[in-house]
Design a protein around this motif. Sequence first.
Motif, PDB file in Angstrom:
ATOM      1  N   VAL A  41      20.190  23.470   8.510  1.00 36.20           N
ATOM      2  CA  VAL A  41      19.770  24.301   7.382  1.00 36.20           C
ATOM      3  C   VAL A  41      20.235  25.746   7.496  1.00 36.20           C
ATOM      4  O   VAL A  41      20.469  26.415   6.478  1.00 36.20           O
ATOM      5  CB  VAL A  41      18.230  24.236   7.214  1.00 36.20           C
ATOM      6  CG1 VAL A  41      17.520  24.843   8.416  1.00 36.20           C
ATOM      7  CG2 VAL A  41      17.790  24.929   5.927  1.00 36.20           C
TER       8      VAL A  41
ATOM      9  N   LEU B 299      23.251  26.392   5.449  1.00 40.54           N
ATOM     10  CA  LEU B 299      23.227  26.090   4.017  1.00 40.54           C
ATOM     11  C   LEU B 299      23.633  27.303   3.186  1.00 40.54           C
ATOM     12  O   LEU B 299      24.527  27.203   2.330  1.00 40.54           O
ATOM     13  CB  LEU B 299      21.843  25.592   3.610  1.00 40.54           C
ATOM     14  CG  LEU B 299      21.626  25.342   2.109  1.00 40.54           C
ATOM     15  CD1 LEU B 299      22.574  24.265   1.596  1.00 40.54           C
ATOM     16  CD2 LEU B 299      20.171  24.936   1.842  1.00 40.54           C
TER      17      LEU B 299
ATOM     18  N   PHE C 295      27.250  20.954   9.444  1.00 36.09           N
ATOM     19  CA  PHE C 295      26.290  20.476   8.444  1.00 36.09           C
ATOM     20  C   PHE C 295      26.252  18.960   8.301  1.00 36.09           C
ATOM     21  O   PHE C 295      25.326  18.423   7.711  1.00 36.09           O
ATOM     22  CB  PHE C 295      26.609  21.111   7.087  1.00 36.09           C
ATOM     23  CG  PHE C 295      25.445  21.115   6.127  1.00 36.09           C
ATOM     24  CD1 PHE C 295      24.400  22.005   6.284  1.00 36.09           C
ATOM     25  CD2 PHE C 295      25.399  20.221   5.064  1.00 36.09           C
ATOM     26  CE1 PHE C 295      23.326  22.026   5.400  1.00 36.09           C
ATOM     27  CE2 PHE C 295      24.333  20.226   4.176  1.00 36.09           C
ATOM     28  CZ  PHE C 295      23.288  21.137   4.343  1.00 36.09           C
TER      29      PHE C 295
ATOM     30  N   HIS D 271      18.322  19.719   6.873  1.00 33.44           N
ATOM     31  CA  HIS D 271      19.559  20.188   6.244  1.00 33.44           C
ATOM     32  C   HIS D 271      19.324  21.190   5.123  1.00 33.44           C
ATOM     33  O   HIS D 271      20.216  22.004   4.831  1.00 33.44           O
ATOM     34  CB  HIS D 271      20.369  19.005   5.718  1.00 33.44           C
ATOM     35  CG  HIS D 271      21.014  18.190   6.799  1.00 33.44           C
ATOM     36  ND1 HIS D 271      22.358  18.239   7.086  1.00 33.44           N
ATOM     37  CD2 HIS D 271      20.486  17.307   7.684  1.00 33.44           C
ATOM     38  CE1 HIS D 271      22.633  17.425   8.092  1.00 33.44           C
ATOM     39  NE2 HIS D 271      21.508  16.837   8.470  1.00 33.44           N
ATOM     40  N   TYR D 272      18.154  21.136   4.500  1.00 36.83           N
ATOM     41  CA  TYR D 272      17.930  21.982   3.331  1.00 36.83           C
ATOM     42  C   TYR D 272      16.635  22.793   3.387  1.00 36.83           C
ATOM     43  O   TYR D 272      16.373  23.581   2.467  1.00 36.83           O
ATOM     44  CB  TYR D 272      17.943  21.117   2.063  1.00 36.83           C
ATOM     45  CG  TYR D 272      19.241  20.371   1.884  1.00 36.83           C
ATOM     46  CD1 TYR D 272      20.368  21.000   1.364  1.00 36.83           C
ATOM     47  CD2 TYR D 272      19.360  19.040   2.277  1.00 36.83           C
ATOM     48  CE1 TYR D 272      21.574  20.321   1.222  1.00 36.83           C
ATOM     49  CE2 TYR D 272      20.567  18.351   2.150  1.00 36.83           C
ATOM     50  CZ  TYR D 272      21.664  18.997   1.618  1.00 36.83           C
ATOM     51  OH  TYR D 272      22.862  18.336   1.492  1.00 36.83           O
TER      52      TYR D 272
END
Length: 942
Positions: free
Chosen positions: A87, A90, A113, A590-591
């Motif tokens: 993350v 991102l 990522f 990841h987010y």
Amino acid sequence: MKNTRSSVFKRLVIAVLLLLSANLTHAQTDLKLWYKQPAQKWTDALPIGNGRLGAMIFGGVSEDRIQFNEQTLWTGGPRAYEREGAVKYLQPIRQLLFDGKQAEAEALAQEHFMGMKSNEANYAADSAAWLKKVSSAIAPAAADFNDSNWKTIILPAANGWETIPGFEGLDGTVWLRTTFNLPANMTGKNMVLSIGRVRDVDFTYVNGKLVGSANNTGNRKYTIPAGLLHAGENTIAVQVINFFDKGGLTTVKEKFAVYPEGSNAETGILLKPQWKYWIQDDNPPAYPRYNADYQPFADVYLQFPKQTLSNYKRDLDISNATAHVSYKANGVTYTREYLSSAPDQVMAIHLTASKLGSITLKALMKSLHKNFITRKVDDYTLALSLKVHDGVLKGVSYLRVQNKGGRVLVTSNNITVTGANEATFYLTAATNFKNYHDVSGNPEAICKKQLTAITHKSYAAIRADHIKDYQKFFNTFSIVLGKGINAGLPTDERILKFRETPDPSFITLYTQYGRYLLISCSRPGNGPANLQGLWNDLLTPPWGSKFTTNINLQMNYWPAEALNLSACSQPFFSIVDDLAQTGKQTAKEHYGASGWVLHHNTDEWRGTAPVNASNHGIWVSGGAWLCHQLWEHYLYSQDQDFLKNHAYPEMKGAAEFFVHFLVKDPKTDYLISAPSNSPEHGGLVAGPTMDHQIIRDLFKNCIKASEILGIDRTFADTLRLKYNQIAPNRIGKYGQLQEWMEDKDDTADTHRHVSHMWGVFPGTDITSKTPELMKAAEKSMRYRGDEGTGWSIAWKVNIWARMKEGDHAYMMFKKLLSPADVSSGKEKGGVYHNLFDAHPPFQIDGNFGGAAGLSEMLLQSQGDDIELLPALPSALAEGNIKGICARGGFELNFNWQKGRLQGVQVLSKTGGICHLRYQGKPISVDTQKGKTYRFNADLKQI
């Protein structure tokens, strides 16, 4: 008098409808794929399956091959797919995209990522140590090395040495040796050795001296110094090191040759295709993989005495899910019947002959999995055990024979039947897989239990139960489109003639075959259909034969609701349940988001992270698209319990992710999806059109579900606010529907994905109520063209049908049914001899997309009405259909002649108002649950 006439007319119409129903039932009996010869290759063989256990029937005479799969046998094992800490990259990736630095964004994303690979942590060190070990053993490079005991291989192998018997699934180190004779007039010159493309590393020697080495997939051309060569015989030795998949000398166009420097292969010495080989090491470190591969299980071989035969026929009867082989030899008619039973969880092969005592054969089992073993279980049963090379799964298969008359002998290798009147083989298989995080199953116990359960059951009873069970799914729908002059031909011949000669019953067969395949590979209680459904014969299948979720898994289930196979969607709902759980961790790592997310691929272990490459693997809308099909199931079934307890929780979780993920575009102030991708096209971008269409669809459906269920009003208000801020569909400078935020579409681009058409089909973002957008979408479709891979053509069938362009949709349908592998020697999108869809190679999604496309031509219910014959092609001017389903909980029977509706019957399965429309004329009827309503050609109720 008036009432009497009305009564007579009603009785006449009812009689016609009953006759129509009878004709439909009769038409169901003519549904066979058949051939005059055995299968020569896998895509000639005929598929059977019970949702878990599937097989491909070759139908050979002296040797019959039955290649089989068990749905849970995969490589890999339970593990984390998400990359911790991704993350923090991102926002930098987003900023690079906003700054127009796509290449830099992709490079950063690729490094930091993407999801985790299997074996990633230790592979570099383990691989280096292994490579050092194998490359140091160079004795076979010597010119005088004795290779007399080595075996021979024919090269090149364009698709890798895995396609050569004995090399199946091979990764590792192989030595290859050959010789060539150098004429005296070529001595004293530097020569060039060309061996084409090599996978992956080669060390190439001439007369014991290293002349070149490379670690790439490029063509190898090495200079041989003149001093290394002599007149007469010279030796070439190549050590090939293959880490994973498609090893060896894999050139397609390059010729194997030695020629003078500055010249070319045509002027030199062509090398013989026969090379000697020695497998030095077939156990390299397990290669890091983003996803697992679906695996073949094993093969059953039935070996018969060689005989001169006649009247050979091989068929698959999709009306009752049985395959057959029959032929005549020495005055005796031999028959075999094959089925895969869901009630009894066994596969059966039943052999009979017209003369008593004529059944003599040997049955054995083999597997591509290294170190498989077979063993005798009892006097009638042979077992095979295996373990997947790169994974935690193991499997067991039992093959038992029941004979009438004659003798049976079972050894550790085979079952021999001699002089029987008839014989039936029962096959079962199982693995230790229980679910995506539990592999504690006992396959041995499962196989024993399944065979014990049928010990006292006759083949006739097993067959009857199998057919009854299958037909409860299959007989819910039927369609008749008339017959053409080719209706009586073998299936492979019909394929060749279809484009030039009308054959409407072939369309019936193809559509029903799609339903047959779905029933056979997706049954309640089992897993969903993968890229190849249930059937795969390769250890490294194309695209892993996994679940690709940027269209392919979804397309597998397009026909389920409309073509009355809703129950077959249960495995699809099950995988969504799993992915909604594993996707939470990916959303977080990841987010930094709540909810759940799925990228463009998953597998048996339910990974949801971005995979493969950043230019196409970072695509965030997989979960939202799956949720669209949950909502579709509710629309068709009106099942509020399903909506409340299954669909809505997953839909809400997917929506929660996008509430967090959507970001303001600095150029337009719209909310956009970034980073993402228009599937497999155009690289990593900010704001692909498809994403926005899918997200709007998700938000809209969540809002509606909230209203129906009377819950989550505050969350629904949040979605309404976000919905209106999402970047809208845009029309570009060519009048096209833009695929991206930027107006950069290329009118010469014929890419297979038409992702920005999602809003036309399967979505409803673009409809007749948005005519300007529909016109732009049509223009984009014409720019993109009519060619494509099998599934791409199937998608275009559905899109053109939604656009009410029936003849164009039918033209695409004809392309879908064109021969994939008979013209010019190169495969293309179409169908193989067994009607499997060709990407190429085989992918089953096109079969399902094509079946859905026909239903879309005949009925559409995505809008306010159920529209009859909305895109009827002129080539299908007559027909009748029974059991087609519409949103709102309705099931319809109707027929048409000369392109015009003749009458329609509507069953209301859940009650409510039914809105019908035909040629612009609408009617509405308030229906009661379980009641049937009949209408004439003018939609007047009778």
